[in-house]
Design a protein around this motif. Structure first.
Motif, PDB file in Angstrom:
ATOM      1  N   UNK A   1      83.894  36.993  27.282  1.00  0.00           N
ATOM      2  CA  UNK A   1      82.882  37.682  26.484  1.00  0.00           C
ATOM      3  C   UNK A   1      81.962  36.677  25.792  1.00  0.00           C
ATOM      4  N   UNK A   2      82.486  35.523  25.419  1.00  0.00           N
ATOM      5  CA  UNK A   2      81.656  34.497  24.780  1.00  0.00           C
ATOM      6  C   UNK A   2      80.594  33.980  25.745  1.00  0.00           C
ATOM      7  N   UNK A   3      80.868  34.009  27.042  1.00  0.00           N
ATOM      8  CA  UNK A   3      79.903  33.542  28.029  1.00  0.00           C
ATOM      9  C   UNK A   3      78.708  34.490  28.174  1.00  0.00           C
ATOM     10  N   UNK A   4      78.822  35.689  27.604  1.00  0.00           N
ATOM     11  CA  UNK A   4      77.723  36.648  27.637  1.00  0.00           C
ATOM     12  C   UNK A   4      76.484  36.080  26.949  1.00  0.00           C
TER      13      UNK A   4
ATOM     14  N   UNK B   1      67.774  34.120  26.800  1.00  0.00           N
ATOM     15  CA  UNK B   1      66.658  33.977  27.736  1.00  0.00           C
ATOM     16  C   UNK B   1      66.027  35.334  28.013  1.00  0.00           C
ATOM     17  N   UNK B   2      66.852  36.326  28.258  1.00  0.00           N
ATOM     18  CA  UNK B   2      66.334  37.661  28.529  1.00  0.00           C
ATOM     19  C   UNK B   2      65.585  38.215  27.321  1.00  0.00           C
ATOM     20  N   UNK B   3      66.141  38.032  26.124  1.00  0.00           N
ATOM     21  CA  UNK B   3      65.480  38.517  24.913  1.00  0.00           C
ATOM     22  C   UNK B   3      64.166  37.795  24.677  1.00  0.00           C
ATOM     23  N   UNK B   4      64.117  36.526  24.997  1.00  0.00           N
ATOM     24  CA  UNK B   4      62.878  35.764  24.838  1.00  0.00           C
ATOM     25  C   UNK B   4      61.807  36.277  25.801  1.00  0.00           C
ATOM     26  N   UNK B   5      62.199  36.576  27.032  1.00  0.00           N
ATOM     27  CA  UNK B   5      61.252  37.121  27.999  1.00  0.00           C
ATOM     28  C   UNK B   5      60.735  38.494  27.561  1.00  0.00           C
ATOM     29  N   UNK B   6      61.583  39.277  26.912  1.00  0.00           N
ATOM     30  CA  UNK B   6      61.166  40.598  26.459  1.00  0.00           C
ATOM     31  C   UNK B   6      60.121  40.519  25.352  1.00  0.00           C
TER      32      UNK B   6
END
Length: 101
Positions: free
Chosen positions: A77-80, A86-91
């Motif tokens: 779960x920590x690897x999530x 990166x995804x949040x930055x792209x959003x």
């Protein structure tokens, strides 16, 4: 979530058709509903999803009839956190998030 899993296609390094079943699904508490867990079990997909507090309490009230808690791998779960920033930055880039081709 389940329609998204239906669209998965992971190319193999060697010959053979692409894999259509992921090795594991790592998600947050929003996806911890029992129906989602059952669907992932039917598809034989390992899932790493923490339980919500109300689900833990409901199972405790039922006692031995509540069943075992689902297996939770805290290290996986920590690897999530690897891909989410990166995804949040792209959003944040509205042009990228709302562009339809």
């Amino acid at each position: 979530m389940l329609p998204l899993l239906d669209g998965i296609s992971v190319a193999r390094t060697g010959p053979g058709r692409p894999r259509v079943r992921p090795g594991a699904v790592v998600a947050d508490r929003a996806y911890s509903h029992p129906s989602t867990q059952q669907a992932l079990r039917r598809r034989r997909v390992r899932f790493v999803i923490p339980e919500r507090d109300d689900q833990i309490a409901r199972r405790a009230v039922k006692g031995s009839r509540g069943g075992r808690p689902p297996v939770f791998d805290a290290e996986a779960y920590k690897q999530r956190n690897v891909g989410e920033p990166c995804f949040n930055r792209l959003m944040q880039f509205r042009d990228l998030a709302t562009r339809y081709a």
